[in-house]
Design a protein around this motif. Structure first.
Motif, PDB file in Angstrom:
ATOM      1  N   ALA A  14       5.905   1.124 -11.304  1.00 11.01           N
ATOM      2  CA  ALA A  14       5.548   1.572 -12.655  1.00 11.01           C
ATOM      3  C   ALA A  14       4.042   1.413 -12.885  1.00 11.01           C
ATOM      4  O   ALA A  14       3.349   2.357 -13.268  1.00 11.01           O
ATOM      5  CB  ALA A  14       6.342   0.792 -13.698  1.00 11.01           C
ATOM      6  N   GLY A  15       3.542   0.209 -12.624  1.00  6.14           N
ATOM      7  CA  GLY A  15       2.120  -0.045 -12.842  1.00  6.14           C
ATOM      8  C   GLY A  15       1.243   0.781 -11.919  1.00  6.14           C
ATOM      9  O   GLY A  15       0.224   1.340 -12.346  1.00  6.14           O
ATOM     10  N   GLY A  16       1.645   0.856 -10.646  1.00  9.88           N
ATOM     11  CA  GLY A  16       0.835   1.578  -9.671  1.00  9.88           C
ATOM     12  C   GLY A  16       0.714   3.041 -10.024  1.00  9.88           C
ATOM     13  O   GLY A  16      -0.371   3.626  -9.954  1.00  9.88           O
ATOM     14  N   ALA A  34       0.842  -1.206   0.000  1.00 12.98           N
ATOM     15  CA  ALA A  34       0.000   0.000   0.000  1.00 12.98           C
ATOM     16  C   ALA A  34       0.873   1.251   0.000  1.00 12.98           C
ATOM     17  O   ALA A  34       0.619   2.201  -0.751  1.00 12.98           O
ATOM     18  CB  ALA A  34      -0.924   0.005   1.218  1.00 12.98           C
ATOM     19  N   ALA A  35       1.920   1.252   0.834  1.00 18.22           N
ATOM     20  CA  ALA A  35       2.804   2.425   0.900  1.00 18.22           C
ATOM     21  C   ALA A  35       3.553   2.616  -0.412  1.00 18.22           C
ATOM     22  O   ALA A  35       3.887   3.745  -0.787  1.00 18.22           O
ATOM     23  CB  ALA A  35       3.791   2.285   2.058  1.00 18.22           C
ATOM     24  N   THR A  36       3.825   1.517  -1.141  1.00 21.86           N
ATOM     25  CA  THR A  36       4.570   1.623  -2.398  1.00 21.86           C
ATOM     26  C   THR A  36       3.682   2.137  -3.525  1.00 21.86           C
ATOM     27  O   THR A  36       4.046   3.067  -4.246  1.00 21.86           O
ATOM     28  CB  THR A  36       5.153   0.251  -2.778  1.00 21.86           C
ATOM     29  N   ILE A  37       2.506   1.511  -3.687  1.00 20.18           N
ATOM     30  CA  ILE A  37       1.650   1.890  -4.822  1.00 20.18           C
ATOM     31  C   ILE A  37       1.133   3.309  -4.680  1.00 20.18           C
ATOM     32  O   ILE A  37       0.972   4.027  -5.663  1.00 20.18           O
ATOM     33  CB  ILE A  37       0.511   0.861  -4.972  1.00 20.18           C
ATOM     34  N   SER A  38       0.885   3.742  -3.434  1.00 21.40           N
ATOM     35  CA  SER A  38       0.436   5.118  -3.242  1.00 21.40           C
ATOM     36  C   SER A  38       1.604   6.103  -3.300  1.00 21.40           C
ATOM     37  O   SER A  38       1.391   7.301  -3.143  1.00 21.40           O
ATOM     38  CB  SER A  38      -0.268   5.250  -1.896  1.00 21.40           C
ATOM     39  N   THR A  39       2.824   5.615  -3.503  1.00 19.50           N
ATOM     40  CA  THR A  39       4.073   6.401  -3.533  1.00 19.50           C
ATOM     41  C   THR A  39       4.356   7.108  -2.215  1.00 19.50           C
ATOM     42  O   THR A  39       5.161   8.033  -2.185  1.00 19.50           O
ATOM     43  CB  THR A  39       4.133   7.444  -4.682  1.00 19.50           C
ATOM     44  N   VAL A  40       3.681   6.691  -1.127  1.00 11.71           N
ATOM     45  CA  VAL A  40       4.018   7.267   0.174  1.00 11.71           C
ATOM     46  C   VAL A  40       5.425   6.807   0.560  1.00 11.71           C
ATOM     47  O   VAL A  40       6.284   7.623   0.908  1.00 11.71           O
ATOM     48  CB  VAL A  40       2.975   6.876   1.236  1.00 11.71           C
ATOM     49  N   GLY A  41       5.671   5.490   0.518  1.00 15.70           N
ATOM     50  CA  GLY A  41       7.017   4.968   0.722  1.00 15.70           C
ATOM     51  C   GLY A  41       7.654   5.320   2.048  1.00 15.70           C
ATOM     52  O   GLY A  41       8.674   6.016   2.071  1.00 15.70           O
ATOM     53  N   ARG A  56      13.028  -6.657  -5.110  1.00 11.29           N
ATOM     54  CA  ARG A  56      13.167  -5.286  -5.614  1.00 11.29           C
ATOM     55  C   ARG A  56      12.722  -5.169  -7.072  1.00 11.29           C
ATOM     56  O   ARG A  56      12.137  -4.151  -7.459  1.00 11.29           O
ATOM     57  CB  ARG A  56      14.620  -4.832  -5.474  1.00 11.29           C
ATOM     58  N   ALA A  57      12.999  -6.220  -7.868  1.00  8.98           N
ATOM     59  CA  ALA A  57      12.583  -6.181  -9.276  1.00  8.98           C
ATOM     60  C   ALA A  57      11.055  -6.140  -9.363  1.00  8.98           C
ATOM     61  O   ALA A  57      10.482  -5.344 -10.118  1.00  8.98           O
ATOM     62  CB  ALA A  57      13.136  -7.389 -10.017  1.00  8.98           C
ATOM     63  N   ILE A  58      10.370  -6.994  -8.578  1.00  9.30           N
ATOM     64  CA  ILE A  58       8.904  -6.974  -8.580  1.00  9.30           C
ATOM     65  C   ILE A  58       8.408  -5.618  -8.092  1.00  9.30           C
ATOM     66  O   ILE A  58       7.447  -5.050  -8.636  1.00  9.30           O
ATOM     67  CB  ILE A  58       8.364  -8.118  -7.710  1.00  9.30           C
ATOM     68  N   ALA A  59       9.078  -5.088  -7.062  1.00 10.20           N
ATOM     69  CA  ALA A  59       8.677  -3.791  -6.515  1.00 10.20           C
ATOM     70  C   ALA A  59       8.745  -2.699  -7.571  1.00 10.20           C
ATOM     71  O   ALA A  59       7.861  -1.839  -7.652  1.00 10.20           O
ATOM     72  CB  ALA A  59       9.566  -3.433  -5.325  1.00 10.20           C
TER      73      ALA A  59
END
Lengths: 219, 219, 219, 219
Positions: free
Chosen positions: A187-189, A160-167, A179-182
């Motif tokens: 990109a997709g998110g 959730a934190a990754t796709i919303s770019t909160v990170g 990391r590759a999947i991330a």
């Protein structure tokens, strides 16, 4: 009877069984990843089921290609989403959106407005991408010695934190595979989320501008 | 006198008292969360007040549903914001925007431009979402042993970093409840923020293109 | 001679001296913050200069208000940017954009295209917001015992990560004052950045669609 | 034969060799950065190759300027991308997009739709920016005593998290040079990513609105 009608007939006959198969694929993969203490027999069964289902999807793709009568690179381009879901079968349940749409259409039900459909499509895709990504990254990270992703709950929170770019960075993948999947998820998110926010913004402007002409807003 | 006019009359009679009730709900919830050393009697009073107010909101929703003469799923869809604020009563003060708009309209006051209204609406919603989210997450996290969110100031700072998608990660929720609320805030915050930035961008372009025709910009 | 022409004349006479004064304000503030080992006499001089310059800006605002012949809330709304830069004088150099525009206009020079002007305006504003924010947050944080922001370079790096919403979290403000300014930067940064990316996107689409009609793209 | 046709002829003759030279530049730079234990002789050869290639690019820029017959500031503005890639030669392979476009055009091949081209262009640029940025930052950071960026894989992971504005903060540059390059990547990445998401959003809306008129979506 020409090629196009054969293609359409194939699509109509197979879309519901294949959609159920795609749900089964996602569920089997989830069971495989999440059930840590699964006996080896079941584990093999899981891999076998995944393989059979994927062959099914690949066959469907081949049949569609032949029935379409197109050359390969052109087919892969015009049926881009089909190509993506053959390579990444975890994302196959995405086809629920065109399926639901088609069923609604046949029943003559009123369809959602344009913006609402884009929002619904992109939101569903984002959720599925997040869930499938959390599963796949969790599978990569679970074994790593210095991982911060200990439970599947951690993986969902990270997704959730990754796709919303909160990170936040409290939990991050450390293996090369994770990391590759991330990166794929980023990109997709980003693309999907941009579609959600862009459509929401246009839709809000539309509602407000419609209300300017009528009475004050409804709620 | 038809159903629609009954609905409108109900709305006009109840909107101001219900708005005040929603502010009371937010204030009571804030008091409940922030006043740690509250005596048990007051604590029960808080919960009781929250329950009574929520029943009031639920009644209003039921009356509106009956007066609208619509079936349930359709009513929930066409009155989407009403449905959201019954489930999440902390967000009910959002109704200030249509209320303010309606009052301005009755007094014949000039209304803001389209973009300015979308920006005002989405900014207010973002602020309220952030404040309510900070309260709710703080309530979840306060008791956790390994929390980094020690004061309500920390919670507000965390909420700002989350909704703006900056996400420093110096303070993050660690409980399942806190993370679930945080995901809701990410989703809502992104949609609203997209609306703010999208409208601001359009509005800026509009101002600049208007100035091209006239004299140099004013301010 | 009516009020409007008096207003315009005042603007034309004062805009260049006031712009230079705003640069002096920014430079004095920067000197005050960055020169740690400044002797007390110079320190007092800095504060005195800042006060005098601010009184100058306030006087300009008052004169404009009187000359405009508008009531207060309306004047504050229609001259929104003037109001902002009286409250936050560090952002006053932003007035370079309308100033540059006006001078170009008088000389009959060709103006940039609409999108280019919005991009230039929003980029400049973002840079200024980041620089002023880094200064102001650095001043708050410098004294804090558990700060991670040790040099002004750290503050600039933190400001860039904040305004772009990257938010690494390697350096974060810990004081209440620093966090309050940071929230303002997030809000302003997001709005401006949305304007930059939105305009850039439109501008790219425009270039590409223009090239579709002509020869292949230039470069 | 006028200046413009000389310019066009120069462009057509040089574009393919110069594009290959730009790939060589990127590869040489990558080899220089990544091959740590390179013997000093090879190291000098790398620097020499980079210098010669850059002089080639600078000569091309000068010839174009002279052939265009424009004054300098105007030439730099109208040939903005050429100017950027002379200053930052690592980004020169970006010229593959106009090159590919031009070749397709000469062969009369059907071109991609407007949105698809903007998406392709901005995605490629983002990838190149990320790769070049990861190389350049890795070169700065490798020697730093307290760096968290130990391998080139770390640098790529950091670059992806930065350009997507996720910004976990598990790996961050600590040197002044690395941070300066990172700020450039934030600025460029945001603009390009905004173009990708904006175009993707428009393109999705277009597909959905086209499908409303026809049969249910294809896939």
């Amino acid at each position: 009877m020409d090629d196009d009608s054969l293609y359409t007939r194939w699509e109509q006959r197979t879309e519901i069984p294949l959609f159920l198969a795609s749900l089964l694929f996602l569920a089997t993969y989830a069971a495989r990843v999440l059930a840590v203490s699964m006996p080896p027999g079941w584990r093999s069964l899981c891999w076998f089921t995944l393989l059979v289902l994927w062959l099914l999807f690949a066959t469907d793709y081949l049949v569609r290609w032949i029935l379409s009568g197109l050359r390969f690179p052109r087919f892969a381009r015009t049926h881009f989403l089909h190509t993506v879901v053959v390579v990444l079968p975890l994302l196959r349940p995405l086809r629920i959106v065109p399926l639901y749409d088609a069923i609604q259409h046949r029943q003559g039900a009123p369809r959602l407005s344009l913006h609402a459909r884009v929002i619904a499509y992109a939101s569903l895709s984002t959720l599925l991408l997040g869930f499938a990504g959390a599963l796949a990254v969790f599978q990569q990270e679970r074994g790593a010695p210095d991982t911060t992703m200990r439970t599947f709950g951690d993986a969902v929170w990270w997704a959730a934190a990754t796709i919303s770019t909160v990170g936040y960075g409290d939990i991050t993948p450390v293996t090369a595979g994770g990391r590759a999947i991330a990166m794929g998820m980023m990109a997709g998110g980003l693309a999907l989320l941009g579609a959600v926010t862009g459509s929401f913004s246009s839709w809000l402007l539309q509602i407000f501008s419609r209300e300017s002409d009528r009475r004050p807003p409804e709620g």
